[in-house]
Design a protein around this motif. Structure first.
Motif, PDB file in Angstrom:
ATOM      1  N   HIS A 167       0.838  -1.186   0.000  1.00 12.92           N
ATOM      2  CA  HIS A 167       0.000   0.000   0.000  1.00 12.92           C
ATOM      3  C   HIS A 167       0.876   1.240   0.000  1.00 12.92           C
ATOM      4  O   HIS A 167       1.489   1.605   0.999  1.00 12.92           O
ATOM      5  CB  HIS A 167      -0.913   0.011   1.241  1.00 12.92           C
ATOM      6  CG  HIS A 167      -1.860  -1.158   1.263  1.00 12.92           C
ATOM      7  ND1 HIS A 167      -3.023  -1.194   0.518  1.00 12.92           N
ATOM      8  CD2 HIS A 167      -1.784  -2.354   1.909  1.00 12.92           C
ATOM      9  CE1 HIS A 167      -3.642  -2.336   0.732  1.00 12.92           C
ATOM     10  NE2 HIS A 167      -2.919  -3.045   1.567  1.00 12.92           N
ATOM     11  N   GLN A 168       0.931   1.890  -1.192  1.00 11.84           N
ATOM     12  CA  GLN A 168       1.676   3.135  -1.351  1.00 11.84           C
ATOM     13  C   GLN A 168       3.092   3.018  -0.803  1.00 11.84           C
ATOM     14  O   GLN A 168       3.603   3.909  -0.146  1.00 11.84           O
ATOM     15  CB  GLN A 168       0.931   4.292  -0.660  1.00 11.84           C
ATOM     16  CG  GLN A 168      -0.455   4.542  -1.260  1.00 11.84           C
ATOM     17  CD  GLN A 168      -1.129   5.720  -0.629  1.00 11.84           C
ATOM     18  OE1 GLN A 168      -0.529   6.448   0.166  1.00 11.84           O
ATOM     19  NE2 GLN A 168      -2.374   5.946  -0.973  1.00 11.84           N
ATOM     20  N   GLU A 195       0.769   4.889   9.860  1.00 11.73           N
ATOM     21  CA  GLU A 195       1.071   5.265   8.482  1.00 11.73           C
ATOM     22  C   GLU A 195       0.648   4.153   7.520  1.00 11.73           C
ATOM     23  O   GLU A 195       0.150   4.407   6.425  1.00 11.73           O
ATOM     24  CB  GLU A 195       2.558   5.569   8.324  1.00 11.73           C
ATOM     25  CG  GLU A 195       2.962   6.913   8.908  1.00 11.73           C
ATOM     26  CD  GLU A 195       4.463   7.163   8.794  1.00 11.73           C
ATOM     27  OE1 GLU A 195       5.213   6.182   8.607  1.00 11.73           O
ATOM     28  OE2 GLU A 195       4.877   8.332   8.893  1.00 11.73           O
ATOM     29  N   ALA A 199      -2.313   4.622   4.692  1.00 16.49           N
ATOM     30  CA  ALA A 199      -2.056   4.348   3.275  1.00 16.49           C
ATOM     31  C   ALA A 199      -3.021   3.285   2.755  1.00 16.49           C
ATOM     32  O   ALA A 199      -3.546   3.394   1.645  1.00 16.49           O
ATOM     33  CB  ALA A 199      -0.609   3.886   3.091  1.00 16.49           C
ATOM     34  N   LYS A 200      -3.272   2.272   3.561  1.00 17.50           N
ATOM     35  CA  LYS A 200      -4.156   1.186   3.147  1.00 17.50           C
ATOM     36  C   LYS A 200      -5.578   1.676   2.927  1.00 17.50           C
ATOM     37  O   LYS A 200      -6.270   1.217   2.014  1.00 17.50           O
ATOM     38  CB  LYS A 200      -4.135   0.093   4.220  1.00 17.50           C
ATOM     39  CG  LYS A 200      -4.981  -1.132   3.875  1.00 17.50           C
ATOM     40  CD  LYS A 200      -4.874  -2.172   4.977  1.00 17.50           C
ATOM     41  CE  LYS A 200      -5.730  -3.391   4.664  1.00 17.50           C
ATOM     42  NZ  LYS A 200      -5.673  -4.391   5.755  1.00 17.50           N
ATOM     43  N   ASN A 202      -6.419   4.735   2.081  1.00 26.46           N
ATOM     44  CA  ASN A 202      -6.390   5.938   1.232  1.00 26.46           C
ATOM     45  C   ASN A 202      -6.631   7.229   2.023  1.00 26.46           C
ATOM     46  O   ASN A 202      -7.294   8.144   1.557  1.00 26.46           O
ATOM     47  CB  ASN A 202      -7.434   5.829   0.116  1.00 26.46           C
ATOM     48  CG  ASN A 202      -7.097   4.722  -0.856  1.00 26.46           C
ATOM     49  OD1 ASN A 202      -5.929   4.486  -1.150  1.00 26.46           O
ATOM     50  ND2 ASN A 202      -8.101   4.022  -1.329  1.00 26.46           N
ATOM     51  N   GLY A 203      -6.125   7.276   3.247  1.00 23.06           N
ATOM     52  CA  GLY A 203      -6.213   8.490   4.044  1.00 23.06           C
ATOM     53  C   GLY A 203      -7.531   8.690   4.761  1.00 23.06           C
ATOM     54  O   GLY A 203      -7.758   9.749   5.336  1.00 23.06           O
ATOM     55  N   ARG A 232      -0.221  13.676   3.255  1.00 21.89           N
ATOM     56  CA  ARG A 232       0.347  12.810   2.220  1.00 21.89           C
ATOM     57  C   ARG A 232      -0.672  11.798   1.733  1.00 21.89           C
ATOM     58  O   ARG A 232      -0.691  11.450   0.565  1.00 21.89           O
ATOM     59  CB  ARG A 232       1.568  12.090   2.788  1.00 21.89           C
ATOM     60  CG  ARG A 232       2.277  11.215   1.752  1.00 21.89           C
ATOM     61  CD  ARG A 232       3.497  10.546   2.336  1.00 21.89           C
ATOM     62  NE  ARG A 232       3.155   9.664   3.439  1.00 21.89           N
ATOM     63  CZ  ARG A 232       4.034   8.993   4.156  1.00 21.89           C
ATOM     64  NH1 ARG A 232       5.326   9.141   3.914  1.00 21.89           N
ATOM     65  NH2 ARG A 232       3.646   8.206   5.140  1.00 21.89           N
ATOM     66  N   ASN A 233      -1.514  11.283   2.636  1.00 23.14           N
ATOM     67  CA  ASN A 233      -2.438  10.227   2.254  1.00 23.14           C
ATOM     68  C   ASN A 233      -3.854  10.730   2.021  1.00 23.14           C
ATOM     69  O   ASN A 233      -4.744   9.963   1.752  1.00 23.14           O
ATOM     70  CB  ASN A 233      -2.498   9.157   3.374  1.00 23.14           C
ATOM     71  CG  ASN A 233      -1.153   8.472   3.543  1.00 23.14           C
ATOM     72  OD1 ASN A 233      -0.621   7.908   2.601  1.00 23.14           O
ATOM     73  ND2 ASN A 233      -0.604   8.556   4.735  1.00 23.14           N
TER      74      ASN A 233
END
Length: 239
Positions: A167-168, A195, A199-200, A202-203, A232-233
């Protein structure tokens, strides 16, 4: 994602629903009365309306009737009320409402009702156009589907498995330096943990809160304390 109009005379309700639905990636329009709701509907053409029943000037059911009688009920409407009755819910449904949510609205009921309303109104994909110039037996839709396990003559079966999805760029397994004070090691682990889940998902703070079992307010404080970069996410739109 969808454009959702939230109509409620209570500032706290508008702010809460806006935060949750924005966090899910939707674009949110807000209105505190029927006049603002009419203008927002004309301006943004929402995909869904969350409409409070009890408002000081024109109540939600009256506004729903108005949209229906003038041909403006082109979007699904979910009614909301803290003092609603069965009769009120039935009346709203009779005039075109898709669902009724009783306040205080739980997170699970809100997201489920919104998802169901948007799925029901999503356009269906058009059927594939026929291929002109080919006989019926040679058209794509009539050709047999070859099983994925069949190996064609002359081909070499692949012995290499595809790499695991990350994930990302964040792997689900990481190495941590243990030769350090307990507090530092714990903070490093927790930062990587959050984090990874941000990321998993999508924020989405809503989904991370559900996944990790933390209240949203506690989660926000925890991420700030750990120095996690939320921007960032973040998917487009505010929190």
């Amino acid at each position: 994602m969808a454009t959702i109009l939230v109509v409620d005379d209570e500032l706290g309700i508008r702010a809460l629903l806006s935060e949750i639905l924005s966090d899910e990636g939707h674009t949110i329009e807000l209105a505190e009365n029927a006049q603002q709701a009419r203008a927002a509907r004309e301006r943004s053409r929402p995909d869904l309306v969350l409409l409070d029943i009890w408002m000081p000037d024109v109540d939600g059911v009256t506004l729903l009737k108005e949209w229906g009688s003038t041909g403006q009920l082109t979007m699904p409407v979910i009614m909301m009320s803290g003092h609603g009755t069965i009769d009120t819910a039935v009346e709203a449904t009779k005039f075109g409402a898709m669902a009724f949510l009783e306040k205080p609205i739980t997170l699970q009921k809100l997201l489920r009702a919104v998802e169901q309303a948007l799925v029901k109104t999503a356009p269906r994909p058009a059927p594939p156009a026929p291929v002109v110039g080919l006989p019926s037996y040679a058209r794509p839709e009539t050709l047999p589907v070859m099983p994925s396990s069949v190996t064609l003559p002359g081909s070499v079966p692949s012995l290499v498995s595809p790499p695991p999805v990350q994930h990302q760029g964040l792997a689900s397994e990481q190495m941590f330096e243990l030769d350090r004070p307990l507090r530092e090691a714990r903070d490093a682990f927790e930062k990587s943990y959050f984090e990874f889940h941000l990321a998993k998902e999508n924020g989405s703070m809503t989904r991370v809160a559900e996944k990790t079992g933390l209240e949203r307010t506690h989660l926000y404080r925890k991420l700030k304390q750990l120095g996690v970069d939320l921007s960032r996410n973040k998917r487009g739109g505010g929190i």
